[in-house]
Design an enzyme around this catalytic site. Structure first.
Site, short mmCIF file in Angstrom:
data_model
loop_
_atom_site.label_atom_id
_atom_site.label_comp_id
_atom_site.label_asym_id
_atom_site.label_seq_id
_atom_site.Cartn_x
_atom_site.Cartn_y
_atom_site.Cartn_z
N THR A 22 0.82 -1.21 0.00
CA THR A 22 0.00 0.00 0.00
C THR A 22 0.86 1.26 0.00
OG1 THR A 22 -1.48 1.30 1.43
CG2 THR A 22 -0.15 -0.34 2.52
N TYR A 41 -1.16 -0.20 10.38
CA TYR A 41 -1.51 -0.89 9.12
C TYR A 41 -0.34 -0.77 8.13
CZ TYR A 41 -3.45 -1.51 4.48
OH TYR A 41 -3.64 -1.90 3.18
#
Ligand code: UFG
Length: 327
Positions: A117, A141
């Site tokens: 990501t 995350y």
């Protein structure tokens, strides 16, 4: 047909990847614990329920399907939740990936395509985000995804694993045939939330912050159509099949849109009003995240023709109106 193990194949991006794999002549074998995914979304190949941290279950699945490669989507992916419950992210994402890589190496399955990501870059406003940017995640995350990238580098050196890492920008849209689509519970993503507000499933869309340093005061993101995104994974798989070296690619279009622009396009595409509330900033949001790289186009031959805002919203709207998965 060649089997490909798809972790998280019952989720939003994983289910679209399974459709693309099937169309590309592969058999996608979904491995998913259904913690956030939907069994109804597994339509293009066999389903094996299991957790990434369950080594004996993974060994069983590798032994019965002998997959040629792994597409690894399975992960928790909510920034806010990761701040409240970091242990979940280190356990599910990092320990889960470690167990998966160990099982893959033991089974001799050495090609892996990994979903990373742009959250691994952190908050680098006004920096051109290409693959050489330092990775400074600002939430657990992003940190968990960066740790898995590090793990892949180490497993390549020690065990001959080959990988393609994709760092996604904002994924949106749905399968144009509406066989699969985006459905999270709870939903946190902008486009489905706008569509929920349009059709009355929620009262209004709250804009998180209108005082950012952008032309209309709202955050800018680089949106990629999920079908373009999963096509990149097929190209990544072929890249590894051809014996090309392990690589990292951003997947973004290089074009950013503000939250208000996404709302305006949604109003036009649905031909309905979007009830909006102007709210406070959401903690952890960067002002602007836009890919500054064309490496995936140049090296993989990736294209992103479906990634116009209108097309993404139209496909999401079609899916939105056609029903959802049930547990
Ligand atoms: N937004 C709103 N209101 C909402 C929801 C979102 O204004 O109700 C805004 C956000 O503030 C942001 C934009 O819409 O500016 C997009 O938000 P999303 O939650 O759809 O996506 P994010 O950019 O926060 O997150 C996505 C992925 C994450 C990934 C991250 C990388 O969902 O998994 O990109 O930055 F980590």
């Amino acid at each position: 047909m060649t089997n490909v193990l798809v972790t998280g194949g019952a989720g939003y991006i994983g289910s679209h990847a399974c459709k693309a794999l099937r169309a590309g002549g592969y058999t996608p074998v979904t491995y998913d614990n259904l913690s956030t995914g939907w069994e109804d979304a597994v339509k293009f190949g066999p389903f094996e329920k299991g957790d990434l941290r369950d080594r004996s279950r993974l060994d069983q699945v590798f032994a019965s399907y002998q997959p040629a490669a792994v597409l690894h989507f399975g992960a928790l992916s909510q920034v806010g939740e990761s701040i409240r419950e970091p242990g979940l992210y280190w356990s599910n994402n990092v320990t889960g990936s470690l167990t998966l890589l160990q099982a893959a190496v033991a089974a001799g399955c050495l090609d892996i395509v990994f979903s990373s990501t742009c959250a691994t870059y952190g908050d680098q406003d006004n920096v051109v985000l290409d693959e050489t940017c330092p990775q400074q995640p600002i939430n657990p995350y992003g940190a968990s995804k960066r740790a898995i990238e590090d793990m892949l580098y180490d497993f390549r050196v020690a065990h001959g694993l080959n990988y393609v890492i994709f760092r996604y920008f904002n994924v949106a849209g749905a399968d144009p045939e509406a066989e699969v689509g985006e459905f999270h519970q709870p939903e946190t993503h902008l486009v489905p939330l706008i569509l929920d507000a349009v059709d009355g499933r929620r009262n209004a869309l709250t804009i998180f912050g209108t005082d950012y340093d952008t032309p209309d005061g709202t955050c800018i993101r680089d949106y990629v159509h999920v079908m373009d995104l999963v096509e990149a994974h097929i190209l990544g798989l072929r890249w590894l099949e051809d014996g090309k070296p392990s690589e990292v690619f951003n997947l973004g279009t290089g074009r950013g849109f503000t939250v208000r622009e996404v709302i305006d396009h949604s109003r036009r595409i649905t031909n309905k009003t979007v009830p909006v509330i102007e709210g406070a900033r959401r903690p952890g949001d960067c002002t602007k995240l836009v890919s500054g790289s064309t490496k995936a186009e140049a090296e993989l031959g990736w294209t992103h023709e479906r990634s116009t805002l209108d097309r993404m919203i139209a496909d999401a709207w079609r899916w939105h109106q056609s029903g959802h998965y049930a547990k």
